[in-house]
Motif scaffolding. Structure first.
Motif, short mmCIF file in Angstrom:
data_model
loop_
_atom_site.label_atom_id
_atom_site.label_comp_id
_atom_site.label_asym_id
_atom_site.label_seq_id
_atom_site.Cartn_x
_atom_site.Cartn_y
_atom_site.Cartn_z
N LEU A 247 0.84 -1.21 0.00
CA LEU A 247 0.00 0.00 0.00
C LEU A 247 0.86 1.25 0.00
CD1 LEU A 247 -2.77 -1.07 2.56
CD2 LEU A 247 -3.05 -0.76 0.09
N VAL A 248 1.93 1.25 0.79
CA VAL A 248 2.82 2.42 0.84
C VAL A 248 3.52 2.62 -0.50
CG1 VAL A 248 4.91 3.35 1.91
CG2 VAL A 248 3.15 2.27 3.33
N LYS A 249 3.95 1.51 -1.12
CA LYS A 249 4.59 1.60 -2.44
C LYS A 249 3.63 2.17 -3.47
CE LYS A 249 7.10 -1.26 -5.79
NZ LYS A 249 7.57 -2.63 -6.12
N LYS A 250 2.38 1.71 -3.41
CA LYS A 250 1.36 2.22 -4.34
C LYS A 250 1.11 3.70 -4.11
CE LYS A 250 -3.35 1.25 -5.94
NZ LYS A 250 -4.55 0.40 -5.74
N MET A 251 1.08 4.10 -2.84
CA MET A 251 0.85 5.51 -2.52
C MET A 251 2.00 6.38 -3.02
SD MET A 251 -0.03 7.15 1.18
CE MET A 251 -0.41 8.89 1.37
N ARG A 252 3.22 5.90 -2.90
CA ARG A 252 4.36 6.67 -3.41
C ARG A 252 4.31 6.82 -4.92
NH1 ARG A 252 8.89 3.64 0.34
NH2 ARG A 252 8.49 4.81 2.27
N ARG A 253 3.85 5.76 -5.60
CA ARG A 253 3.70 5.84 -7.04
C ARG A 253 2.64 6.87 -7.42
NH1 ARG A 253 3.08 0.86 -7.76
NH2 ARG A 253 0.84 0.74 -8.11
N MET A 254 1.54 6.88 -6.70
CA MET A 254 0.50 7.87 -6.94
C MET A 254 1.00 9.28 -6.64
SD MET A 254 -2.12 6.31 -8.09
CE MET A 254 -2.39 4.57 -8.40
N GLN A 255 1.81 9.40 -5.61
CA GLN A 255 2.36 10.71 -5.25
C GLN A 255 3.29 11.23 -6.34
OE1 GLN A 255 1.54 12.49 -2.33
NE2 GLN A 255 2.55 14.11 -3.49
N ASN A 256 4.05 10.30 -6.97
CA ASN A 256 4.91 10.71 -8.08
C ASN A 256 4.09 11.26 -9.24
OD1 ASN A 256 7.32 10.08 -6.82
ND2 ASN A 256 7.39 7.99 -7.63
N TRP A 257 2.97 10.58 -9.55
CA TRP A 257 2.11 11.07 -10.62
C TRP A 257 1.49 12.42 -10.25
CZ3 TRP A 257 2.29 9.79 -15.40
CH2 TRP A 257 2.62 8.50 -15.79
N LEU A 258 1.10 12.56 -8.99
CA LEU A 258 0.54 13.84 -8.56
C LEU A 258 1.57 14.96 -8.68
CD1 LEU A 258 -1.78 15.46 -7.31
CD2 LEU A 258 -0.93 14.78 -5.04
N ASP A 259 2.81 14.66 -8.26
CA ASP A 259 3.89 15.66 -8.39
C ASP A 259 4.11 16.03 -9.85
OD1 ASP A 259 4.18 15.58 -5.68
OD2 ASP A 259 5.92 14.23 -5.71
N TYR A 260 4.05 15.03 -10.72
CA TYR A 260 4.26 15.28 -12.14
C TYR A 260 3.19 16.23 -12.70
CZ TYR A 260 3.83 14.41 -17.16
OH TYR A 260 3.69 14.57 -18.51
N TYR A 261 1.92 15.95 -12.41
CA TYR A 261 0.84 16.78 -12.95
C TYR A 261 0.79 18.16 -12.27
CZ TYR A 261 -0.93 12.90 -15.70
OH TYR A 261 -1.05 11.91 -16.63
N GLN A 262 1.18 18.23 -11.01
CA GLN A 262 1.25 19.55 -10.36
C GLN A 262 2.37 20.39 -10.98
OE1 GLN A 262 1.66 18.48 -6.23
NE2 GLN A 262 -0.53 18.76 -5.82
N LEU A 263 3.50 19.75 -11.28
CA LEU A 263 4.59 20.46 -11.93
C LEU A 263 4.19 20.90 -13.33
CD1 LEU A 263 7.57 21.34 -11.68
CD2 LEU A 263 8.22 19.13 -12.62
N LYS A 264 3.48 20.03 -14.03
CA LYS A 264 2.99 20.37 -15.37
C LYS A 264 2.02 21.55 -15.32
CE LYS A 264 0.89 18.14 -19.43
NZ LYS A 264 0.33 16.86 -19.96
N TYR A 265 1.15 21.55 -14.31
CA TYR A 265 0.17 22.64 -14.16
C TYR A 265 0.86 23.95 -13.78
CZ TYR A 265 -3.90 25.23 -12.51
OH TYR A 265 -4.85 26.19 -12.33
N SER A 266 1.91 23.84 -12.96
CA SER A 266 2.62 25.06 -12.56
C SER A 266 3.33 25.71 -13.74
CB SER A 266 3.63 24.74 -11.46
OG SER A 266 4.66 23.92 -11.95
N ARG A 267 3.71 24.90 -14.74
CA ARG A 267 4.37 25.45 -15.92
C ARG A 267 3.37 26.06 -16.90
NH1 ARG A 267 8.49 20.33 -16.99
NH2 ARG A 267 9.99 20.86 -15.33
N ASN A 268 2.14 25.57 -16.85
CA ASN A 268 1.09 26.11 -17.73
C ASN A 268 -0.24 26.09 -16.97
OD1 ASN A 268 -0.47 26.96 -19.85
ND2 ASN A 268 -0.38 25.02 -20.99
N SER A 269 -0.47 27.13 -16.18
CA SER A 269 -1.65 27.18 -15.31
C SER A 269 -2.93 27.53 -16.06
CB SER A 269 -1.42 28.19 -14.19
OG SER A 269 -1.13 29.47 -14.73
#
Length: 773
Positions: A247-269
């Motif tokens: 479960l923790v491994k899955k959560m970290r993977r989801m967190q990586n995807w969230l970080d990716y899309y947040q970074l993408k949104y910050s570059r083009n809001s």
């Protein structure tokens, strides 16, 4: 059958490929933005800073100093400069001893090559057996005239091969003896001079017997306070946290995807990122990516909290196993190397792996299942090995001129051209076999994990053993049997059955041409590809572009890898096998092996110094396996030579070779008795000396505080919740009381400090306080 020209084309292709890889590496390693990939070891040690932090914008990404390109090969002498003692301090004993396997190959085969080429090659070449009319149906080439196949049947020249077989055996055994002695000394010296480590004081206890009156933790504590009362310090029971870890491994993977899309949104809001929630994101409803992953993380956080609560309260999550730590190395050695109870199947003890070497998932496997699991995997490996020979035989039949013409007749005008024909016969068989074995290490690792080994080092040694057996059966024996049968099929059909042994005796040495092509593909171009690190390079830059926001993220994006003992050592052993088998049969093959050993030594020395970050340190525990497999190759080579001479009309001289396997096996038993104990047991004298020195240097050192955190499951160690810290504290705190609630004293055969006044007649043992160590 590959000719000398085909081998030349294959050598040219592989040398060109290796040169391109090395040139690309020499250029890429000089670029600042690749620095973390090609020097990751120094970054992890904190001894190197990024060259992209200062200077002009272009200089952050491209090296504009033309003088550095003129010295693009300076990595070779730099890799050889570091002394072995400094290398051990820098990368560990495992890495240094692993490099000695390549040096062992050079020490064995360089003198053998000199003898074989100065004596055997002239003996083989100055014959005309392969030009004899009676054997015109046998496919051969000029290369085969250098082999034993060119010696006439019943010739007295076979005595040369027998004498040199003795010389090769004695030299190999001498080198093995000296190397075993050296590595054993290095291991003992490394252990005695190494700094304090948790595994030096800790034993893994398995199969703790169930007790209706005590928990596993209480039972372990009581048993060791009674039976090792002067040395026991603390313990940590093993928890089944596999589901929580997933479960923790899955959560970290989801967190990586969230970080990716947040970074993408910050570059083009101006535009919120959208994804499809169907299979693999290919179809389904389009939703906001940030909201989607945020909700998934919240849901996982709740599941993780519930699972933690279950692990805390459910007695079924506690396994009948524990890491038990002692006050001294001497106490740990006594416990790890002795039988603990009257029943030899209970309270099983072994040295604990170092904390970073522990494979936590397998600790949750009940001990009674291990035998069943290993039996199942033994059967599965048998079928994998022998049924794999069918597709290998089929693929090798296609990797020949006749096979391709039969499967695709329309290609005949193309493949009849000289260059294409040379390419197919000199290069294709080796590359096809290499590609066919790509997924084998992953399959073998999955099988070994299922068997239940509790450390990464033991998993890798298990995979290495099975990989070696697979190579022996399929790559070596399979290629010889299948390849010989395919190449000489027409001959077998036309001649009398009485002539089959003679044809096989001539044809088997001719498979050396196939192994030459395989060595060039796998051992030349393959090793050059290893230093280029194309896959880690691409993954690092993808992560760096899409996910990295902090320096910590950038460090996690690096994938330095390790020496890969599970795949590298079996590959080396295949070359030992080929070299020893063909030394007295087809000496033409040995120089190709020497080039592999020399080239691989330089490449892996560079990688170990600058790139690889070894995941664990076993203090060269794998060396007995290396020694044993070289001995096995030596015995196989002797048996092959005896069988070959028997088919060559030299049966009267064959008995003189029988002594060789006997002497070789005697030599192995001598080495096993003399040196192997240094790799499986820890001498009590060494342990006492080390304990005495530690006590003299640091008499006030708090060993209990040092050890009590060492073997807690990482899933609890990394947690930051206050409740979890309280839980961890509960796990770590050793009780000073030993509650003996049981009516019988099965684990307390005699009075002790803990229950001095206890008696079998008393209904309940007296509970006494045990002073803190």
């Amino acid at each position: 059958m590959a000719t000398l020209g085909d081998i030349g084309v294959s050598a040219a292709i592989n040398l060109l490929t290796a040169f391109i890889f090395l040139l690309a590496f020499a250029i890429l390693r000089l670029q600042p933005f690749n620095d973390r990939v090609y020097f990751s070891k120094w970054y992890l040690k904190g001894l190197r800073s990024s060259p992209t932090q200062a200077g002009a914008f272009v200089r952050k990404f491209v090296n504009l100093d033309y003088r550095s390109y003129l010295r693009f090969l300076n990595w070779i002498p730099e890799s050889l400069k570091m002394p072995e003692l400094e290398l051990i301090d820098h990368a560990g004993l495992d890495s240094a001893v692993y490099l000695r396997i390549y040096l062992l190959g050079l020490k064995i085969f360089v003198p053998i090559t000199f003898l074989a080429w100065s004596i055997l090659v002239p003996v083989n070449w100055t014959n005309s057996t392969l030009d004899n009319v009676k054997l015109t149906n046998v496919t051969s080439s000029d290369i085969d005239k250098l082999s034993i196949s060119n010696v006439p049947l019943g010739s007295n020249r076979f005595w040369t091969h027998i004498v040199l077989a003795y010389a090769f055996t004695f030299w190999t055994c001498y080198v093995l003896l000296k190397e075993y002695e050296t590595v054993a000394f290095m291991r003992l010296h490394f252990i005695s001079s190494e700094k304090r480590r948790p595994d030096q004081f800790t034993v893994l206890v398995r199969n703790v017997p169930p007790d209706p009156d005590e928990s596993v933790s209480e039972s372990v504590e009581h048993f060791f306070l009674v039976n090792h009362r002067d040395n026991y310090l603390t313990h940590q029971v093993v928890y089944n946290a596999n589901k929580l870890a997933k479960l923790v491994k899955k959560m970290r993977r989801m967190q990586n995807w969230l970080d990716y899309y947040q970074l993408k949104y910050s570059r083009n809001s101006s535009r919120s990122p959208m994804i499809k929630i169907g299979f693999l994101g290919c179809w389904g409803e389009r939703v906001d990516a940030i909201d989607h992953y945020t909700s998934k993380i919240e849901k996982l956080a709740k599941e993780i909290a519930d699972e933690k609560a279950r692990v805390r309260k459910d007695p079924k999550s506690i396994m009948p196993a524990a890491f038990v730590s002692f006050k001294t190395r001497w106490g740990a050695a006594v416990c790890a190397q002795t039988q603990q109870s009257r029943n030899p199947t209970l309270w099983l003890t072994e040295w604990a792996p170092e904390p970073r070497d522990v494979y936590w998932e397998n600790l949750a496997i009940p001990y009674v299942q291990l035998t069943i699991r290993r039996l199942i995997m033994a059967v599965a490996f048998f079928f994998l090995t022998f049924f794999f020979m069918i597709p290998i035989t089929f693929v090798q039949s296609l990797a020949s001129i006749e096979g391709i013409e039969k499967a695709a007749p329309f290609l005949k005008p193309i493949i009849d051209r000289d260059f294409i024909k040379a390419f197919i016969q000199g290069f294709l068989p080796g590359i096809v076999l290499k590609l066919f074995l790509i997924f084998l290490p992953t399959i073998l690792m999955i099988m070994s994990k299922f068997e239940g080994f509790n450390s990464m080092s033991s998993l890798e040694r298990r995979v290495a053993t099975r990989y070696y057996l697979f190579n022996l059966v399929n790559v070596f024996l399979g290629s010889i049997i299948a390849g010989t049968a395919l190449d000489q099929l027409k001959t077998f059909l036309k001649q009398s059955a009485n002539d089959y042994p003679k044809t096989i005796g001539v044809a088997i040495p001719m498979r050396a041409t196939f192994f030459i092509t395989y060595i060039m593909v796998d051992g030349w171009a393959g090793i050059a590809a290893e230093i280029l690190m194309l896959k880690p390079l691409i993954i690092y830059h993808l992560k760096n572009f899409f996910l990295v926001k902090t320096e910590k993220d950038r460090e996690e994006a690096m994938d330095p890898g390790s020496i890969g003992f599970n795949t590298g050592e079996p590959q080396i052993q295949l070359y030992f096998l080929l070299g020893l088998v063909y030394a007295a049969v087809t000496p033409m093959l040995i120089p190709f092996i020497i080039i592999f050993f020399g080239f691989a030594y330089v490449v892996f020395r560079h990688q170990i110094i600058n790139v690889y970050n070894q995941e664990y340190e076993s203090a060269a525990a794998f060396w007995p396996d290396v020694h044993g497999r070289v001995i096995a190759a030596l015995v196989i080579s002797q048996i092959c030579l005896m069988g070959l001479l028997a088919t060559k009309g030299a049966a009267q001289s064959t008995p003189f070779l029988i002594a060789l396997p006997v002497l070789t096996l005697w030599f192995h038993s001598f080495c096993k008795a003399r040196y192997e104990p240094a790799f499986v047991r820890y001498p009590l004298q060494e342990a006492m000396m080390k304990d005495t020195l530690d006590h003299a240097r640091e008499p006030q050192f708090n060993l209990k505080a040092y050890l009590q955190n060492a073997y807690i499951h990482p899933i609890f160690k990394d947690d930051e919740d206050e409740d979890d810290e309280e839980f961890i504290s509960k796990l770590e705190n050793e009780s000073v009381l030993v509650p003996t609630k049981r009516q019988s004293r099965r684990n307390t055969p005699a009075p002790s400090k803990i229950s001095v006044g206890s008696s079998p007649s008393l209904p309940e043992a007296v509970v006494r306080e045990y002073p803190e160590p």
